[in-house]
Design a protein around this motif. Structure first.
Motif, PDB file in Angstrom:
ATOM      1  N   LYS A  50      -0.435   6.494 -12.458  1.00  0.00           N
ATOM      2  CA  LYS A  50      -0.339   5.502 -11.390  1.00  0.00           C
ATOM      3  C   LYS A  50      -1.002   4.213 -11.865  1.00  0.00           C
ATOM      4  O   LYS A  50      -2.100   4.227 -12.411  1.00  0.00           O
ATOM      5  CB  LYS A  50      -1.024   5.989 -10.113  1.00  0.00           C
ATOM      6  N   GLY A  51      -0.295   3.100 -11.671  1.00  0.00           N
ATOM      7  CA  GLY A  51      -0.794   1.802 -12.091  1.00  0.00           C
ATOM      8  C   GLY A  51      -0.339   1.377 -13.469  1.00  0.00           C
ATOM      9  O   GLY A  51      -0.579   0.242 -13.875  1.00  0.00           O
ATOM     10  N   ALA A  52       0.345   2.257 -14.209  1.00  0.00           N
ATOM     11  CA  ALA A  52       0.846   1.874 -15.535  1.00  0.00           C
ATOM     12  C   ALA A  52       1.850   0.741 -15.384  1.00  0.00           C
ATOM     13  O   ALA A  52       2.688   0.743 -14.484  1.00  0.00           O
ATOM     14  CB  ALA A  52       1.486   3.069 -16.231  1.00  0.00           C
ATOM     15  N   VAL A  73       3.990   1.827 -12.032  1.00  0.00           N
ATOM     16  CA  VAL A  73       4.133   3.202 -11.558  1.00  0.00           C
ATOM     17  C   VAL A  73       3.347   3.430 -10.274  1.00  0.00           C
ATOM     18  O   VAL A  73       2.172   3.084 -10.187  1.00  0.00           O
ATOM     19  CB  VAL A  73       3.646   4.194 -12.646  1.00  0.00           C
ATOM     20  N   GLU A  74       4.025   4.022  -9.295  1.00  0.00           N
ATOM     21  CA  GLU A  74       3.336   4.560  -8.124  1.00  0.00           C
ATOM     22  C   GLU A  74       3.185   6.064  -8.333  1.00  0.00           C
ATOM     23  O   GLU A  74       2.110   6.591  -8.373  1.00  0.00           O
ATOM     24  CB  GLU A  74       4.078   4.272  -6.821  1.00  0.00           C
ATOM     25  N   GLY A  75       4.292   6.746  -8.511  1.00  0.00           N
ATOM     26  CA  GLY A  75       4.282   8.153  -8.879  1.00  0.00           C
ATOM     27  C   GLY A  75       3.785   9.096  -7.817  1.00  0.00           C
ATOM     28  O   GLY A  75       3.636   8.737  -6.644  1.00  0.00           O
ATOM     29  N   LYS A  76       3.549  10.316  -8.254  1.00  0.00           N
ATOM     30  CA  LYS A  76       3.033  11.369  -7.381  1.00  0.00           C
ATOM     31  C   LYS A  76       2.106  12.238  -8.216  1.00  0.00           C
ATOM     32  O   LYS A  76       2.080  12.148  -9.436  1.00  0.00           O
ATOM     33  CB  LYS A  76       4.168  12.212  -6.794  1.00  0.00           C
ATOM     34  N   LYS A  77       1.359  13.106  -7.541  1.00  0.00           N
ATOM     35  CA  LYS A  77       0.453  14.017  -8.242  1.00  0.00           C
ATOM     36  C   LYS A  77       1.228  15.241  -8.732  1.00  0.00           C
ATOM     37  O   LYS A  77       2.154  15.708  -8.064  1.00  0.00           O
ATOM     38  CB  LYS A  77      -0.688  14.452  -7.331  1.00  0.00           C
ATOM     39  N   TYR A  78       0.848  15.730  -9.893  1.00  0.00           N
ATOM     40  CA  TYR A  78       1.476  16.903 -10.498  1.00  0.00           C
ATOM     41  C   TYR A  78       0.441  18.010 -10.636  1.00  0.00           C
ATOM     42  O   TYR A  78      -0.746  17.739 -10.813  1.00  0.00           O
ATOM     43  CB  TYR A  78       2.042  16.552 -11.878  1.00  0.00           C
ATOM     44  N   ASN A  79       0.909  19.260 -10.614  1.00  0.00           N
ATOM     45  CA  ASN A  79       0.000  20.374 -10.848  1.00  0.00           C
ATOM     46  C   ASN A  79       0.120  20.821 -12.305  1.00  0.00           C
ATOM     47  O   ASN A  79       1.005  20.360 -13.041  1.00  0.00           O
ATOM     48  CB  ASN A  79       0.235  21.518  -9.858  1.00  0.00           C
ATOM     49  N   ALA A  80      -0.761  21.702 -12.723  1.00  0.00           N
ATOM     50  CA  ALA A  80      -0.827  22.143 -14.120  1.00  0.00           C
ATOM     51  C   ALA A  80       0.484  22.774 -14.576  1.00  0.00           C
ATOM     52  O   ALA A  80       0.937  22.543 -15.707  1.00  0.00           O
ATOM     53  CB  ALA A  80      -1.987  23.109 -14.309  1.00  0.00           C
ATOM     54  N   SER A  81       1.104  23.542 -13.728  1.00  0.00           N
ATOM     55  CA  SER A  81       2.358  24.203 -14.072  1.00  0.00           C
ATOM     56  C   SER A  81       3.483  23.181 -14.302  1.00  0.00           C
ATOM     57  O   SER A  81       4.253  23.297 -15.260  1.00  0.00           O
ATOM     58  CB  SER A  81       2.746  25.185 -12.961  1.00  0.00           C
ATOM     59  N   GLU A  82       3.575  22.194 -13.414  1.00  0.00           N
ATOM     60  CA  GLU A  82       4.593  21.152 -13.568  1.00  0.00           C
ATOM     61  C   GLU A  82       4.391  20.385 -14.876  1.00  0.00           C
ATOM     62  O   GLU A  82       5.354  20.090 -15.586  1.00  0.00           O
ATOM     63  CB  GLU A  82       4.542  20.182 -12.387  1.00  0.00           C
ATOM     64  N   LEU A  83       3.136  20.079 -15.195  1.00  0.00           N
ATOM     65  CA  LEU A  83       2.852  19.354 -16.435  1.00  0.00           C
ATOM     66  C   LEU A  83       3.183  20.212 -17.660  1.00  0.00           C
ATOM     67  O   LEU A  83       3.730  19.702 -18.640  1.00  0.00           O
ATOM     68  CB  LEU A  83       1.392  18.906 -16.464  1.00  0.00           C
ATOM     69  N   ALA A  84       2.877  21.496 -17.600  1.00  0.00           N
ATOM     70  CA  ALA A  84       3.201  22.392 -18.711  1.00  0.00           C
ATOM     71  C   ALA A  84       4.708  22.441 -18.941  1.00  0.00           C
ATOM     72  O   ALA A  84       5.174  22.411 -20.093  1.00  0.00           O
ATOM     73  CB  ALA A  84       2.643  23.787 -18.446  1.00  0.00           C
ATOM     74  N   ASN A  85       5.479  22.484 -17.860  1.00  0.00           N
ATOM     75  CA  ASN A  85       6.940  22.483 -17.986  1.00  0.00           C
ATOM     76  C   ASN A  85       7.447  21.184 -18.599  1.00  0.00           C
ATOM     77  O   ASN A  85       8.337  21.201 -19.455  1.00  0.00           O
ATOM     78  CB  ASN A  85       7.605  22.718 -16.629  1.00  0.00           C
ATOM     79  N   GLY A 106      -1.977  10.784 -10.106  1.00  0.00           N
ATOM     80  CA  GLY A 106      -0.528  10.890 -10.155  1.00  0.00           C
ATOM     81  C   GLY A 106       0.106   9.944 -11.157  1.00  0.00           C
ATOM     82  O   GLY A 106      -0.562   9.253 -11.916  1.00  0.00           O
ATOM     83  N   GLY A 107       1.418   9.945 -11.136  1.00  0.00           N
ATOM     84  CA  GLY A 107       2.185   9.126 -12.054  1.00  0.00           C
ATOM     85  C   GLY A 107       3.616   9.614 -12.156  1.00  0.00           C
ATOM     86  O   GLY A 107       4.119  10.311 -11.270  1.00  0.00           O
ATOM     87  N   THR A 108       4.267   9.245 -13.249  1.00  0.00           N
ATOM     88  CA  THR A 108       5.652   9.645 -13.511  1.00  0.00           C
ATOM     89  C   THR A 108       5.758  10.144 -14.960  1.00  0.00           C
ATOM     90  O   THR A 108       6.357   9.495 -15.814  1.00  0.00           O
ATOM     91  CB  THR A 108       6.640   8.477 -13.283  1.00  0.00           C
ATOM     92  N   PRO A 109       5.188  11.309 -15.250  1.00  0.00           N
ATOM     93  CA  PRO A 109       5.149  11.789 -16.632  1.00  0.00           C
ATOM     94  C   PRO A 109       6.527  12.029 -17.249  1.00  0.00           C
ATOM     95  O   PRO A 109       6.665  11.999 -18.472  1.00  0.00           O
ATOM     96  CB  PRO A 109       4.342  13.080 -16.545  1.00  0.00           C
ATOM     97  N   HIS A 110       7.546  12.219 -16.414  1.00  0.00           N
ATOM     98  CA  HIS A 110       8.889  12.429 -16.962  1.00  0.00           C
ATOM     99  C   HIS A 110       9.419  11.181 -17.693  1.00  0.00           C
ATOM    100  O   HIS A 110      10.381  11.266 -18.440  1.00  0.00           O
ATOM    101  CB  HIS A 110       9.863  12.876 -15.863  1.00  0.00           C
ATOM    102  N   LEU A 111       8.752  10.029 -17.515  1.00  0.00           N
ATOM    103  CA  LEU A 111       9.156   8.805 -18.218  1.00  0.00           C
ATOM    104  C   LEU A 111       8.454   8.632 -19.568  1.00  0.00           C
ATOM    105  O   LEU A 111       8.852   7.777 -20.369  1.00  0.00           O
ATOM    106  CB  LEU A 111       8.887   7.577 -17.348  1.00  0.00           C
TER     107      LEU A 111
END
Length: 155
Positions: A50-52, A73-85, A106-111
């Motif tokens: 968030k803020g990137a 980026v506004e994004g959203k919060k992710y959990n450990a499982s989502e980040l691992a995926n 949070g953020g948008t890690p898929h980017l």
């Protein structure tokens, strides 16, 4: 210039030179300054938290960035499982600090590794959320113009 595209839980976009004098309701996002900037993804410390502050781009095959358009980026919060995926899907390995950022602010890690991050907002993260949640039309353009009046760059 305007923030011409706002999507809650994702980002706010600006920098289209056509937005400076755009009529209300005009679709924006296609403006250009006539050049692109080569993609830079390998700077590990720059992630889509968030803020990137990141460079927008079109679908060009080299993933070169727009010479003028950007998003925050506004994004959203992710959990450990989502980040691992995501790590598995994208072939990325986040540091513990990066994982903590995605889980807390949070953020948008898929980017990550697809769009160039070149800075960050250091004050006023709540303003990003306020802008992302304004009423907007079908093109995600705010009904009431949200102007960028000034920015301060710190190195």
């Amino acid at each position: 210039l305007l923030f011409h595209r706002v999507i809650p839980g994702f980002m706010i976009q600006g920098g289209d030179p056509d937005s400076k004098t755009a009529a209300a309701g005009k679709a924006l996002g296609g403006g250009s300054v006539g050049y692109r900037v080569p993609a830079e993804f390998m700077i590990e410390k720059y992630i889509h938290k968030k803020g990137a502050l990141a460079a927008a781009r079109d679908g060009n095959p080299k993933k070169a960035s727009s010479g003028c358009q950007f998003y925050i980026v506004e994004g959203k919060k992710y959990n450990a499982s989502e980040l691992a995926n995501l790590e598995k899907q994208k072939g990325i390995k986040y540091t513990e600090e990066q994982r903590k950022l995605y889980m807390t602010i949070g953020g948008t890690p898929h980017l990550d590794n697809d769009y160039t991050v070149y800075g960050e907002v250091i004050e006023g993260l709540d303003i990003i959320t306020k802008i992302a949640n304004v009423k907007k039309d079908g093109n995600n353009r705010p009904y009431k113009d949200v102007r960028i009046l000034s920015a301060r760059f710190i190195r």
